[in-house]
Write an enzyme that holds these catalytic residues in place. Structure first.
Site, short mmCIF file in Angstrom:
data_model
loop_
_atom_site.label_atom_id
_atom_site.label_comp_id
_atom_site.label_asym_id
_atom_site.label_seq_id
_atom_site.Cartn_x
_atom_site.Cartn_y
_atom_site.Cartn_z
N LYS A 180 0.86 -1.18 0.00
CA LYS A 180 0.00 0.00 0.00
C LYS A 180 0.89 1.23 0.00
O LYS A 180 1.40 1.63 1.06
CB LYS A 180 -0.91 -0.01 1.25
CG LYS A 180 -2.01 1.02 1.18
CD LYS A 180 -1.55 2.32 1.80
CE LYS A 180 -2.53 3.42 1.48
NZ LYS A 180 -1.86 4.71 1.23
N GLY A 233 6.55 5.67 8.33
CA GLY A 233 5.70 6.84 8.27
C GLY A 233 5.71 7.58 9.58
O GLY A 233 6.67 7.49 10.36
N SER A 234 4.65 8.29 9.84
CA SER A 234 4.60 9.15 11.02
C SER A 234 4.35 8.35 12.30
O SER A 234 3.82 7.23 12.26
CB SER A 234 3.47 10.17 10.86
OG SER A 234 2.22 9.48 10.78
N ASN A 235 4.70 8.95 13.41
CA ASN A 235 4.50 8.28 14.70
C ASN A 235 3.02 8.03 14.99
O ASN A 235 2.66 6.96 15.48
CB ASN A 235 5.12 9.12 15.82
CG ASN A 235 6.62 8.98 15.84
OD1 ASN A 235 7.29 9.32 14.87
ND2 ASN A 235 7.18 8.42 16.92
N VAL A 237 0.49 7.49 13.01
CA VAL A 237 -0.04 6.35 12.25
C VAL A 237 0.64 5.06 12.68
O VAL A 237 0.01 4.03 12.89
CB VAL A 237 0.13 6.58 10.74
CG1 VAL A 237 -0.28 5.33 9.97
CG2 VAL A 237 -0.70 7.78 10.28
N GLY A 238 1.96 5.13 12.87
CA GLY A 238 2.71 3.93 13.22
C GLY A 238 2.23 3.28 14.50
O GLY A 238 2.09 2.06 14.59
N GLU A 255 9.05 2.22 11.37
CA GLU A 255 10.13 3.19 11.29
C GLU A 255 9.49 4.55 11.11
O GLU A 255 8.73 4.75 10.16
CB GLU A 255 11.10 2.85 10.17
CG GLU A 255 11.94 1.61 10.45
CD GLU A 255 12.75 1.70 11.75
OE1 GLU A 255 12.96 0.66 12.39
OE2 GLU A 255 13.15 2.82 12.14
N CYS A 289 13.50 11.60 6.67
CA CYS A 289 13.41 11.24 8.09
C CYS A 289 14.72 11.55 8.80
O CYS A 289 14.75 11.79 9.99
CB CYS A 289 13.10 9.76 8.22
SG CYS A 289 14.36 8.69 7.54
N GLN A 336 1.37 19.29 3.79
CA GLN A 336 2.73 19.44 4.32
C GLN A 336 3.15 20.91 4.34
O GLN A 336 3.83 21.36 5.27
CB GLN A 336 3.72 18.63 3.47
CG GLN A 336 3.65 17.15 3.64
CD GLN A 336 4.03 16.68 5.04
OE1 GLN A 336 3.30 15.93 5.67
NE2 GLN A 336 5.17 17.15 5.55
N GLU A 390 8.78 17.11 15.01
CA GLU A 390 9.22 16.96 13.63
C GLU A 390 8.42 17.89 12.72
O GLU A 390 7.18 17.86 12.74
CB GLU A 390 9.03 15.52 13.16
CG GLU A 390 9.51 15.26 11.74
CD GLU A 390 9.31 13.84 11.30
OE1 GLU A 390 8.17 13.36 11.35
OE2 GLU A 390 10.31 13.18 10.91
N1 LIG Z 1 12.27 6.23 9.95
C1 LIG Z 1 12.24 6.12 8.63
O1 LIG Z 1 12.92 5.25 8.02
C2 LIG Z 1 11.36 7.05 7.83
C3 LIG Z 1 11.58 7.15 6.44
C4 LIG Z 1 10.74 8.01 5.71
C5 LIG Z 1 9.73 8.74 6.35
N2 LIG Z 1 9.57 8.60 7.69
C6 LIG Z 1 8.53 9.37 8.38
O2 LIG Z 1 7.32 9.34 7.61
C7 LIG Z 1 6.60 10.55 7.82
C8 LIG Z 1 6.25 11.17 6.48
O3 LIG Z 1 5.61 10.19 5.67
P1 LIG Z 1 4.01 10.19 5.47
O4 LIG Z 1 3.48 11.58 5.52
O5 LIG Z 1 3.73 9.35 4.28
O6 LIG Z 1 3.54 9.42 6.80
P2 LIG Z 1 2.06 8.89 7.14
O7 LIG Z 1 2.17 8.21 8.44
O8 LIG Z 1 1.08 9.98 6.97
O9 LIG Z 1 1.75 7.80 5.99
C9 LIG Z 1 2.60 6.68 5.82
C10 LIG Z 1 1.80 5.57 5.16
O10 LIG Z 1 0.77 5.15 6.05
C11 LIG Z 1 -0.49 5.19 5.39
N3 LIG Z 1 -1.53 5.46 6.39
C12 LIG Z 1 -2.10 6.65 6.69
N4 LIG Z 1 -3.01 6.50 7.67
C13 LIG Z 1 -3.03 5.18 8.00
C14 LIG Z 1 -3.74 4.38 8.94
N5 LIG Z 1 -4.63 4.93 9.77
N6 LIG Z 1 -3.48 3.05 9.02
C15 LIG Z 1 -2.55 2.49 8.20
N7 LIG Z 1 -1.84 3.19 7.27
C16 LIG Z 1 -2.08 4.51 7.18
C17 LIG Z 1 -0.32 6.26 4.36
O11 LIG Z 1 -1.28 6.12 3.32
C18 LIG Z 1 1.09 6.00 3.87
O12 LIG Z 1 1.09 4.95 2.93
C19 LIG Z 1 7.52 11.45 8.63
O13 LIG Z 1 7.17 11.39 9.99
C20 LIG Z 1 8.89 10.82 8.43
O14 LIG Z 1 9.79 11.09 9.51
C21 LIG Z 1 10.37 7.79 8.46
O1 LIG Z 2 13.44 9.43 4.92
C1 LIG Z 2 14.12 8.54 5.44
C2 LIG Z 2 15.15 7.80 4.66
C3 LIG Z 2 16.44 8.58 4.71
C4 LIG Z 2 17.43 8.11 3.70
O2 LIG Z 2 17.20 7.16 2.98
C5 LIG Z 2 18.73 8.82 3.62
O3 LIG Z 2 19.01 9.65 4.52
O4 LIG Z 2 19.47 8.53 2.66
#
Ligand SMILES: NC(=O)c1ccc[n+]([C@@H]2O[C@H](COP(=O)([O-])OP(=O)(O)OC[C@H]3O[C@@H](n4cnc5c(N)ncnc54)[C@H](O)[C@@H]3O)[C@@H](O)[C@H]2O)c1
Ligand SMILES: O=CCCC(=O)C(=O)O
Length: 488
Positions: A180, A233-235, A237-238, A255, A289, A336, A390
């Site tokens: 997804k 993704g975001s905290n 949602v995670g 993550e 991230c 954003q 963040e």
């Molecule tokens: N730690 C890492 O490796 C890493 C890497 C990249 C991004 N991020 C983090 O991701 C965030 C930005 O990405 P984003 O805006 O796509 O994050 P997000 O949490 O909004 O969405 C991430 C994914 O989750 C899905 N999603 C949304 N709501 C959901 C739910 N209720 N249940 C299940 N899935 C759901 C989204 O459609 C998307 O596919 C930032 O916080 C960034 O720090 C972390």
């Molecule tokens: O957004 C997180 C992934 C970060 C990354 O791949 C990098 O810093 O190269």
């Protein structure tokens, strides 16, 4: 919104076929550099579409896991070869969907290809150990088995690398997948799946369903036939995904966010530190991230560093990421952009001093997209919101400190622990930083961003559920270990 602009309608990939959603509804994917030119339409899928994908993945499990790791790896090599032929198309799609510059998108696509090849080779590696039993008449060893059906939920900011660094190990270790992607970058994901399709994967092994995260992502997390969930993704949602998986005993990997510091020690090379801070904080419009968001500067070097940072940040060119000389593209979405502007306003309200940028750009072509100036605050204290939360945009918080001890204390004083870096020539200083810094990725005399595919990657504290992705570490999540005892 655009009118009378015909765009391609993209479909889900379920059981080896491209299918429209049973909802017959689509989502428009916009181009944040120019919202008058939508990138395409994707399926606004339903739980019925997700059910079909999970059933297909479940039905394909037995045949796929019966292949050797080497045989599964051959499919990944073929997918990499197809992707190589489509690099420019995939990179341009990623740029159009989320706004990173074309050179960055091209580099990320090449990184995705390298990840495919890495895990193709992983199919040849050992999957267990022989361990001497205390019973001389027995034979004991360990083996690794796939989880089964894995749900892959990916963010929009690395639309090539992150889906692939999840999908490739999932597949080579014998799992089938339902992916997804983030709706913002779903067309890039679809083009990647087209490469897998062209590689000839058996039907049902790979499935992709687009749509709302609260419907498709949530459905994956809760589905009883989904044995593992890998989420980035975001905290907010995670945490929901982790709770849903825990509730039904499924394996999960989260993550999440970061608030990454860079420490500028009094003996730092100022030019090197300024260049790396600009790259770490503003590349990809601050939407990594691992992006630098807190710059902790020791007092003796503060004024010189700040002045040079401002001077070189002013040189950044801002515009449509497809254009050759653009260094900073748009923010990925309206949401954003509004989030970033909210935090800039918050910073001013809580007493930080805005010393550069802070404005949305709306003149001329900027009015077509979501553009903001690279922004620098000073007089920031670490208890401020802009130092703790963040922002995920091109915003730096400058924090002045009076000692080495204060620098590391400030660096660690956040709920996140993803990446961090220090600039110093003192060996003892950086070794102590490596030891004391609470982050999964620590870098010395280099920017806080920069993940290498062959090394473990993941966060500490609230940045992660504490598994690791990439490199050989990925095996730990995508397999379960069996200990086998055999008596004659
Ligand atoms: N730690 C890492 O490796 C890493 C890497 C990249 C991004 N991020 C983090 O991701 C965030 C930005 O990405 P984003 O805006 O796509 O994050 P997000 O949490 O909004 O969405 C991430 C994914 O989750 C899905 N999603 C949304 N709501 C959901 C739910 N209720 N249940 C299940 N899935 C759901 C989204 O459609 C998307 O596919 C930032 O916080 C960034 O720090 C972390
Ligand atoms: O957004 C997180 C992934 C970060 C990354 O791949 C990098 O810093 O190269």
């Amino acid at each position: 919104m655009a009118t009378n602009v015909t765009t391609t309608v993209y479909r889900n990939f379920i059981n080896g076929e491209w299918q429209e959603s049973e909802s017959a509804e689509q989502i428009t994917v916009i181009n944040p550099a120019d919202t008058s030119l939508p990138v395409g339409q994707i399926q606004s899928s339903t739980t019925a579409d997700l059910e079909a994908a999970v059933e297909a993945a479940d039905a394909a499990r037995k045949e796929w896991r019966s292949l050797s790791g080497a045989a599964r790896g051959e499919f990944l090599y073929r997918a990499a070869a197809v992707m190589e032929e489509r690099t420019e198309e995939i990179a341009a799609t990623a740029t159009k969907e989320m706004g990173k510059t074309l050179p960055e998108a091209r580099g990320e696509t090449q990184r995705g290809i390298a990840i495919l090849k890495y895990y193709a080779a992983e199919g040849m590696r050992k999957t267990g150990d022989v361990i001497p039993s205390t019973d001389p008449g027995a034979f004991m060893y360990t083996s690794r088995v796939p989880l089964g059906v894995v749900g892959v939920i990916a963010p929009w900011n690395f639309p090539v690398a992150i889906p692939i660094w999840k999908i490739a190990p999932a597949l080579v270790y014998g799992n089938t997948i339902v992916c997804k992607p983030a709706s913002e970058t779903a067309i890039t994901a679809i083009k990647i799946i087209e490469c897998f399709e062209a590689a000839g994967f058996p039907k049902g092994v790979i499935n992709l369903v687009t749509g709302a995260g609260s419907v498709i992502g949530k459905g994956l997390a809760e589905h009883p036939k989904v044995n593992g969930i890998t989420f980035t993704g975001s905290n907010n949602v995670g945490k929901g995904i982790g709770l849903a998986a825990l509730e039904r005993g499924a394996k999960y990997q989260l993550e999440m966010g970061g608030k990454n510091p860079v420490i500028i020690a009094a003996d730092a090379d100022i030019e090197q530190a300024v260049d790396a801070t600009i790259s770490g904080a503003f590349r990809s419009t601050g939407q990594k991230c691992t992006a630098t968001s807190r710059v902790i500067v020791e007092a003796p070097i503060y004024d010189a560093f700040r002045d040079r940072l401002i001077e070189k940040t002013k040189e950044i060119t801002i515009g449509n990421s497809l254009e050759k000389d653009v260094w900073l593209g748009p923010i990925a979405s309206k949401a954003q952009l509004e989030n970033c502007l909210h935090y800039i306003q918050k910073g001013m309200e809580e007493g930080a001093k805005l010393i550069l940028g802070g404005e949305q750009l709306t003149d001329g072509d900027y009015a077509k997209g979501f553009y903001v100036q690279p922004t620098i605050f000073e007089d920031v204290t670490n208890d401020m919101v802009i130092a703790q939360e963040e922002i995920f945009g091109p915003v730096i918080a400058l924090i002045k400190v009076d000692s080495e001890e204060q620098a590391i204390d400030v660096a660690n004083d956040v709920k996140f622990g993803l990446s961090a870096s220090i600039f110093t020539k003192n060996i003892g200083r950086f070794l102590q930083f490596v030891e004391d810094m609470e982050a999964g990725l620590v870098r010395v005399n280099a920017e806080s961003a920069g993940v290498e595919l062959q090394a473990p990657f993941g966060g500490m504290k609230q940045s992660s559920s504490h598994s690791r992705e990439q490199g050989e570490a990925a095996k730990e999540f995508f397999t379960s270990i069996k200990t086998v005892f055999v008596k004659g």
